[in-house]
Enzyme design. Structure first.
Site, PDB file in Angstrom:
ATOM      1  N   GLY A   1       0.907  -1.145   0.103  1.00  0.00           N
ATOM      2  CA  GLY A   1       0.148  -0.155   0.000  1.00  0.00           C
ATOM      3  C   GLY A   1       0.684   1.361  -0.037  1.00  0.00           C
ATOM      4  O   GLY A   1       2.129   1.213   0.050  1.00  0.00           O
ATOM      5  N   LEU A   2       0.476   2.524   0.069  1.00  0.00           N
ATOM      6  CA  LEU A   2       0.843   3.632  -0.307  1.00  0.00           C
ATOM      7  C   LEU A   2       1.570   4.061   1.230  1.00  0.00           C
ATOM      8  O   LEU A   2       1.350   3.380   2.057  1.00  0.00           O
ATOM      9  CB  LEU A   2      -0.309   4.746  -0.493  1.00  0.00           C
ATOM     10  CG  LEU A   2      -0.890   4.830  -1.684  1.00  0.00           C
ATOM     11  CD1 LEU A   2      -1.968   5.748  -1.670  1.00  0.00           C
ATOM     12  CD2 LEU A   2       0.017   5.032  -2.783  1.00  0.00           C
ATOM     13  N   SER A   3       2.655   4.751   1.068  1.00  0.00           N
ATOM     14  CA  SER A   3       3.283   5.147   2.180  1.00  0.00           C
ATOM     15  C   SER A   3       2.497   5.800   3.148  1.00  0.00           C
ATOM     16  O   SER A   3       1.599   6.616   2.555  1.00  0.00           O
ATOM     17  CB  SER A   3       4.344   6.304   1.868  1.00  0.00           C
ATOM     18  OG  SER A   3       5.228   6.685   2.763  1.00  0.00           O
ATOM     19  N   GLY A   4       2.292   5.650   4.316  1.00  0.00           N
ATOM     20  CA  GLY A   4       1.326   6.255   5.195  1.00  0.00           C
ATOM     21  C   GLY A   4      -0.039   5.571   5.364  1.00  0.00           C
ATOM     22  O   GLY A   4      -0.667   5.965   6.127  1.00  0.00           O
ATOM     23  N   SER A   5       0.047   4.464   4.549  1.00  0.00           N
ATOM     24  CA  SER A   5      -1.236   3.780   4.761  1.00  0.00           C
ATOM     25  C   SER A   5      -1.548   2.836   5.926  1.00  0.00           C
ATOM     26  O   SER A   5      -2.588   2.620   6.285  1.00  0.00           O
ATOM     27  CB  SER A   5      -1.562   2.575   3.363  1.00  0.00           C
ATOM     28  OG  SER A   5      -0.461   1.912   3.318  1.00  0.00           O
TER      29      SER A   5
ATOM     30  N   LYS B   1       0.850   0.042   6.775  1.00  0.00           N
ATOM     31  CA  LYS B   1       1.592  -1.118   6.839  1.00  0.00           C
ATOM     32  C   LYS B   1       2.195  -1.455   7.840  1.00  0.00           C
ATOM     33  O   LYS B   1       2.015  -2.586   8.506  1.00  0.00           O
ATOM     34  CB  LYS B   1       2.489  -1.337   5.494  1.00  0.00           C
ATOM     35  CG  LYS B   1       1.726  -1.155   3.969  1.00  0.00           C
ATOM     36  CD  LYS B   1       2.786  -1.159   2.921  1.00  0.00           C
ATOM     37  CE  LYS B   1       3.821   0.065   2.968  1.00  0.00           C
ATOM     38  NZ  LYS B   1       3.378   1.188   3.008  1.00  0.00           N
ATOM     39  N   SER B   2       3.305  -0.732   8.289  1.00  0.00           N
ATOM     40  CA  SER B   2       4.150  -0.963   9.520  1.00  0.00           C
ATOM     41  C   SER B   2       3.369  -0.783  10.801  1.00  0.00           C
ATOM     42  O   SER B   2       3.435  -1.925  11.418  1.00  0.00           O
ATOM     43  CB  SER B   2       5.194   0.060   9.675  1.00  0.00           C
ATOM     44  OG  SER B   2       5.918   0.038   8.488  1.00  0.00           O
TER      45      SER B   2
ATOM     46  N   SER C   1       5.965  -1.882  -2.110  1.00  0.00           N
ATOM     47  CA  SER C   1       5.841  -3.072  -3.240  1.00  0.00           C
ATOM     48  C   SER C   1       4.806  -2.382  -4.240  1.00  0.00           C
ATOM     49  O   SER C   1       3.653  -3.231  -4.147  1.00  0.00           O
ATOM     50  CB  SER C   1       5.607  -4.260  -2.809  1.00  0.00           C
ATOM     51  OG  SER C   1       4.758  -4.298  -1.699  1.00  0.00           O
TER      52      SER C   1
END
Ligand SMILES: Nc1ncnc2c1ncn2[C@@H]1O[C@H](COP(=O)(O)OP(=O)(O)OP(=O)(O)O)[C@@H](O)[C@H]1O
Ligand SMILES: [Mg+2]
Length: 207
Positions: free
Chosen positions: A41-45, A47-48, A115
């Site tokens: 997914g986008l940065s800031g979505s 994931k982490s 990714s």
């Protein structure tokens, strides 16, 4: 549940060493079935954030896990790579192979990388096989940009970061992900619960 395939190139004088503890043996003694949970997914979505919370939950249930997180891996194993299309593909190729080793070790492996390209996620899926669980962390760009937890969107808008996904580099959403988490709308707790429910329903965690 076999073990790693023996892909050894003919011309390299290599002989695959067959491990004496097989993957099915690890599954039997551990009460879990290793998998690769691939968050994209986008940065800031988120994931982490979601991957860490899922890992915490799994550990509290006594499950063995490992989290491969984008920024951490780019600080070590992949510190020679840029964010060009070519290097992004190489980045994911390495991570896919590392996650396959962890899968073979029967860990529930969580991978949190943007990714952005279908092709590289397909490569990971083909490598891992049926225990590949693609999780689309689907928050809209404007939500991610509002959050901007690392200040990266601001920099990207100022032209300071080339090839920034969603701004100056494309994001190709998954076509058939095993799970979609609407992290723009649903709470973190709900997302975690949905991943856990999926793992239970597919018997990745048992006993
Ligand atoms: N429902 C939610 N799920 C996940 N994160 C949320 C949610 N609501 C708000 N957030 C916030 O959104 C941010 C997500 O940041 P995070 O670092 O997890 O994103 P990321 O997808 O890993 O980005 P990057 O690709 O840059 O590493 C965090 O600040 C988190 O607290
Ligand atoms: Mg992250």
């Amino acid at each position: 549940m076999g073990t790693m395939a023996h892909f050894v190139p003919f011309d390299r004088n290599l002989t695959w060493h067959i491990a004496s503890v097989r993957r099915d043996e690890r599954i039997r003694v551990s009460g879990q079935n290793g998998a690769v949970i691939w968050f994209t997914g986008l940065s800031g979505s988120g994931k982490s954030t979601v991957a860490s919370a899922v890992e915490q939950k799994l550990n509290s249930l006594g499950r063995m896990t490992y989290l491969l997180d984008g920024d951490n891996i780019r600080s070590g194993l992949c510190d020679d790579l840029s964010f060009s299309d070519e290097d992004r593909v190489e980045n994911i190729r390495r991570v896919a192979h590392v996650s396959k080793l962890f899968w073979d070790a029967n860990l529930i492996t969580l991978v949190s990388f943007i990714s952005p390209f279908q092709a590289e996620r397909r490569l990971a899926r083909n490598l891992i096989g049926r225990d590949f669980i693609e999780v689309f962390v689907d928050a809209p760009l404007d939500v991610c940009e509002d959050r901007d937890p690392k200040g990266l969107y601001k920099k990207a808008r100022e032209g300071l970061i080339p090839n920034f996904t969603g701004i100056s580099s494309p994001y190709e959403p998954p076509e058939n992900p095993e799970l979609v988490l609407n992290t723009g709308k649903e709470t973190l707790e709900r997302s975690v619960e949905r991943v856990l429910d999926y793992l239970k329903s597919k018997k990745y965690i048992h006993r």
